[in-house]
Design a protein around this motif. Sequence first.
Motif, short mmCIF file in Angstrom:
data_model
loop_
_atom_site.label_atom_id
_atom_site.label_comp_id
_atom_site.label_asym_id
_atom_site.label_seq_id
_atom_site.Cartn_x
_atom_site.Cartn_y
_atom_site.Cartn_z
N LEU A 8 0.84 -1.19 0.00
CA LEU A 8 0.00 0.00 0.00
C LEU A 8 0.88 1.25 0.00
N ALA A 9 1.92 1.25 0.84
CA ALA A 9 2.83 2.40 0.90
C ALA A 9 3.52 2.63 -0.43
N GLU A 10 3.95 1.56 -1.07
CA GLU A 10 4.61 1.69 -2.37
C GLU A 10 3.66 2.27 -3.41
N ALA A 11 2.42 1.77 -3.42
CA ALA A 11 1.44 2.25 -4.40
C ALA A 11 1.06 3.71 -4.16
N LEU A 12 1.04 4.12 -2.89
CA LEU A 12 0.67 5.50 -2.57
C LEU A 12 1.87 6.43 -2.56
N GLY A 13 3.06 5.86 -2.65
CA GLY A 13 4.28 6.67 -2.66
C GLY A 13 4.57 7.32 -1.32
N THR A 14 4.37 6.55 -0.24
CA THR A 14 4.56 7.08 1.10
C THR A 14 5.13 6.01 2.03
N THR A 15 5.27 6.31 3.31
CA THR A 15 5.77 5.33 4.27
C THR A 15 4.64 4.39 4.68
N GLU A 16 5.01 3.30 5.34
CA GLU A 16 3.99 2.34 5.77
C GLU A 16 3.05 2.97 6.80
N ASN A 17 3.60 3.71 7.74
CA ASN A 17 2.74 4.35 8.75
C ASN A 17 1.77 5.32 8.11
N ALA A 18 2.26 6.13 7.18
CA ALA A 18 1.39 7.08 6.49
C ALA A 18 0.33 6.34 5.67
N ALA A 19 0.71 5.22 5.08
CA ALA A 19 -0.25 4.43 4.30
C ALA A 19 -1.34 3.86 5.20
N ARG A 20 -0.96 3.38 6.38
CA ARG A 20 -1.97 2.86 7.33
C ARG A 20 -2.92 3.97 7.77
N VAL A 21 -2.38 5.16 8.04
CA VAL A 21 -3.22 6.29 8.43
C VAL A 21 -4.16 6.66 7.28
N CYS A 22 -3.62 6.70 6.07
CA CYS A 22 -4.43 7.02 4.89
C CYS A 22 -5.57 6.01 4.74
N LEU A 23 -5.27 4.71 4.90
CA LEU A 23 -6.29 3.67 4.79
C LEU A 23 -7.34 3.82 5.88
N SER A 24 -6.90 4.07 7.09
CA SER A 24 -7.84 4.23 8.20
C SER A 24 -8.80 5.38 7.94
N ARG A 25 -8.25 6.50 7.49
CA ARG A 25 -9.10 7.66 7.20
C ARG A 25 -10.02 7.40 6.01
N ALA A 26 -9.53 6.68 5.02
CA ALA A 26 -10.37 6.34 3.86
C ALA A 26 -11.53 5.45 4.29
N LYS A 27 -11.25 4.51 5.18
CA LYS A 27 -12.33 3.64 5.67
C LYS A 27 -13.37 4.44 6.45
N LYS A 28 -12.91 5.41 7.23
CA LYS A 28 -13.86 6.24 7.99
C LYS A 28 -14.72 7.07 7.05
N ARG A 29 -14.11 7.63 6.00
CA ARG A 29 -14.87 8.40 5.02
C ARG A 29 -15.87 7.51 4.29
N PHE A 30 -15.43 6.30 3.95
CA PHE A 30 -16.32 5.35 3.27
C PHE A 30 -17.48 4.98 4.19
N ALA A 31 -17.19 4.74 5.47
CA ALA A 31 -18.24 4.39 6.43
C ALA A 31 -19.27 5.51 6.53
N LYS A 32 -18.82 6.77 6.48
CA LYS A 32 -19.75 7.89 6.51
C LYS A 32 -20.66 7.88 5.28
N LEU A 33 -20.07 7.55 4.11
CA LEU A 33 -20.88 7.45 2.89
C LEU A 33 -21.92 6.35 3.01
N VAL A 34 -21.52 5.23 3.57
CA VAL A 34 -22.44 4.10 3.75
C VAL A 34 -23.56 4.48 4.70
N ASP A 35 -23.20 5.15 5.81
CA ASP A 35 -24.22 5.59 6.77
C ASP A 35 -25.18 6.58 6.12
N ARG A 36 -24.64 7.50 5.32
CA ARG A 36 -25.49 8.47 4.62
C ARG A 36 -26.48 7.75 3.71
#
Length: 173
Positions: free
Chosen positions: A140-168
């Motif tokens: 994931l980090a390689e594909a996003l061009g970032t570190t592993e920690n930053a990639a995990r944070v990005c994924l976590s935030r993306a999941k939260k945004r997706f969950a908001k869309l699902v709830d909406r």
Amino acid sequence: MSNEAPRTEEEFNAFFKASYNPTVHRLMRLEARLAQADAQAIVARAFHETSMRWSEVRDPGGFLWDRVVKRTIDHWRKQEATPEIPCDTSERIFVRPAPMDGEPERYMDRMHVEKLIDELSPRDQRAIRLDLEGATSAQLAEALGTTENAARVCLSRAKKRFAKLVDREAEVR
């Protein structure tokens, strides 16, 4: 035991007692990634097929091993045909409680989920899709061009945004 047909049930029982464990061990030596339970099931099925044709079999050891090889091939084909789900289905965005009486159904088909993913930013879309494909943090980090920690944070935030869309969407339905 003679190599001439017809054979008796007692001969088969003696053949089974003498050959079962060595056959399981031989199979496990040749197929190192095979679980012992799978090897035992394959050998048991091969012995069953051998018993059904026992009176016709001229070379019991050869016939049995031929059946073991064929059942092992069937086993691996079945394993390849059964895809694993490449995502953690226990996460919030994939598991929704059943609706109460009078509440709208919260089930969404795959096409609808894809449309919701498309509403995310391109970076969030990529993170979510790579996660669904089973990508590791490093991939994931390689594909996003970032570190592993930053990639995990990005994924976590993306999941939260997706969950908001699902709830909406659930509220709209």
